[in-house]
Design an enzyme around this catalytic site. Structure first.
Site, PDB file in Angstrom:
ATOM      1  N   VAL A  76     -36.294   6.666  -7.808  1.00 26.89           N
ATOM      2  CA  VAL A  76     -37.604   6.024  -7.841  1.00 26.89           C
ATOM      3  C   VAL A  76     -38.426   6.606  -8.994  1.00 26.89           C
ATOM      4  O   VAL A  76     -38.509   7.825  -9.155  1.00 26.89           O
ATOM      5  CB  VAL A  76     -38.346   6.231  -6.506  1.00 26.89           C
ATOM      6  CG1 VAL A  76     -39.754   5.652  -6.573  1.00 26.89           C
ATOM      7  CG2 VAL A  76     -37.557   5.588  -5.372  1.00 26.89           C
ATOM      8  N   CYS A  89     -32.651   7.250   1.807  1.00 24.88           N
ATOM      9  CA  CYS A  89     -33.953   7.838   1.476  1.00 24.88           C
ATOM     10  C   CYS A  89     -34.502   8.596   2.686  1.00 24.88           C
ATOM     11  O   CYS A  89     -34.687   8.008   3.757  1.00 24.88           O
ATOM     12  CB  CYS A  89     -34.936   6.760   1.038  1.00 24.88           C
ATOM     13  SG  CYS A  89     -36.566   7.425   0.591  1.00 24.88           S
ATOM     14  N   ALA A 116     -28.258  12.851  -9.319  1.00 30.99           N
ATOM     15  CA  ALA A 116     -29.661  12.463  -9.504  1.00 30.99           C
ATOM     16  C   ALA A 116     -30.409  13.593 -10.194  1.00 30.99           C
ATOM     17  O   ALA A 116     -30.733  13.513 -11.376  1.00 30.99           O
ATOM     18  CB  ALA A 116     -30.300  12.134  -8.154  1.00 30.99           C
TER      19      ALA A 116
END
Length: 478
Positions: free
Chosen positions: A39, A120, A244
């Site tokens: 995000v 998430c 990530a």
């Protein structure tokens, strides 16, 4: 009737072909190194930077399916891409199968697959009931995955987190596979492992799932270097690995090198010139790339400029300033003394490198030690005045307050500081040397004004008189 049967047969054939095919090999081109959906971070410019330096596959940031359906501007920005940005997987979050399908159909022409976010762990996902907080509702997940699998021409994939129990994690993954997921990405952490309690991911869980599902799999977790990626694939038998945080601190991670931070930063800013991104995204990337430099003494100005400004000129100015300061050390013209800072680093701070957190236990120990220190200070602290005499804590706080504001008048009032009509302190701006209450009474009785106390009786009365006159004029006209 025949037409309906033909359509149903065609849909069944499409689903069957997708189920029998290997999405990893036949559609995605056998990617091994994957950039995770992040995000506010995996936007087009960043994806292109990563693809140029070893990444085989990228995901879009997590997109909210309901917003994607109703907001054309959000949809246009989310689907920004180019021919170099393929293969690409678009990730959605949500809990309504119909809305997820509608969003996926809108994105279908622009990607190779649709991914459902089941990983998430943030509080916003809990409030919205999506991400890892869907993993307790298996019937809903079956409905979501099967609906998208049957309604799309491209494959559906899922990114999920593990349960503490390996057996339950295996059942969970097999349920998603049976529902129609063509590929799985297993993050080896539970949904409670986040922030300072992140800890290490369990490759044991990932290996167990890989042994019990037939669809291709990516592993996620503990990937800070290319050596970690290769070791993970060897130990877990997955087709590829996803990273990530390791990618954000070093976008050249899959090339196996640690470049000086200004190299990826300048290349990224050049890409942003062609493919614009919000200033918050750019600022976030630069803060992570220069994480270790900006924490060093002497770089406060650059850190402040990066935090306050939002123009490309200011971003480039910060990068160029840090480059000019540390390039001589990088080229060997100046020698770097690691003892000059509080950091114990194996790599000099200007190189891109992993960000290593404390373990959850170390974090909890620090919190407990801090609490104990505060308690001990409250119990054992001796309060003394300037002459060394012991005094109360309340008196000590008062003395410190007086020391901070030495020009403030003493709290003990002299008789000249008191109201002439009562023992209350007078208002120093009062024209009549009275306290607020006495001043209000005097102004009311004698029709006076006191700007110091804002007792504007005369003015208010004048306004009332004028209003009454206007009211009379209006009534006379009627």
């Amino acid at each position: 009737m025949n037409n309906t049967m033909e359509i149903a047969t065609t849909e069944t054939r499409n689903v069957s072909e997708k189920a029998n095919g290997n999405i990893w090999r036949d559609i995605l081109g056998s990617p091994r190194y994957v950039v995770a959906p992040m995000v506010d971070a995996s936007e087009l410019a960043w994806r292109l930077l990563c693809r140029r330096h070893g990444s085989h596959l990228c995901y879009t940031p997590m997109l909210h399916s309901s917003v994607f359906c109703r907001d054309p501007k959000y949809r246009r920005e989310a689907l920004a891409s180019c021919p170099e940005d393929r293969p690409l997987i678009v990730q959605f979050c949500g809990n309504d199968p119909k809305i997820l399908l509608e969003a996926a159909l809108l994105a279908e022409p622009y990607c190779e697959a649709i991914d459902i976010n089941l990983g998430c762990p943030q509080a916003i996902a809990k409030r919205g009931h999506y991400g890892a907080f869907l993993q307790d509702d298996w019937e809903l997940l079956k409905n979501i995955v099967s609906t998208l699998s049957q309604g799309l021409k491209i494959p559906v994939t899922c990114k999920l987190r593990i349960f503490p129990e390996i057996s339950k994690t295996i059942d969970y993954a097999r349920m998603l596979e049976d529902a129609g997921a063509a590929m799985l990405t297993v993050h080896g952490r539970t949904r409670d492992q986040k922030g300072p309690l992140t800890g290490l991911a369990s490759w044991e869980h990932i290996k167990a799932v890989r042994a019990h599902v037939k669809v291709p799999m990516f592993a996620n977790g503990n990937i800070q270097t290319v050596q970690d990626a290769d070791r993970c694939m060897q130990e877990t038998n997955v087709e590829g690995v996803m990273t990530a945080e390791g990618n954000l601190y070093n976008p050249f991670i899959f090339e196996g090198c640690y470049p000086p931070a200004w190299e990826p930063a300048l290349e990224y800013l050049d890409l942003v010139e062609r493919y614009p991104a919000p200033s918050s995204y750019i600022r976030g990337h630069l803060f992570k790339l220069f994480q270790h430099i900006l924490c060093l003494p002497g770089n406060e100005e650059e850190r402040g400029n990066l935090a306050r400004n939002s123009t490309m000129e200011s971003f480039r100015g910060v990068v160029e300033a840090l480059r000019a300061r540390y390039l001589p050390y990088h080229e060997g013209c100046l020698s770097w003394d690691p003892q000059s800072s509080d950091y114990n680093l194996k790599l000099p701070p200007w190189l891109c490198q992993p960000y290593v957190r404390d373990s959850p236990q170390e974090h909890l120990n620090k919190i407990e030690a801090k609490k104990m220190e505060q308690v001990n200070n409250m119990v054992k602290k001796d309060y003394k005045d300037e002459d060394g005499n012991e005094i109360s804590r309340k008196r000590s706080k008062k003395l410190r307050r007086i020391a901070r504001r030495p020009n403030r008048q003493d709290s003990v009032k002299r008789s000249s500081d008191l109201c002439t009509d009562c023992p209350n302190p007078l208002g120093f701006k009062c024209e009549y040397k009275l306290c607020r209450q006495c001043c209000r009474k005097k102004c009311f009785r004698e029709n006076l004004d006191c700007p110091g106390h804002r007792n504007l009786t005369k003015t208010r009365r004048q306004i009332a008189i004028e209003f009454a006159v206007k009211r009379q004029d209006i009534d006379s006209v009627k």
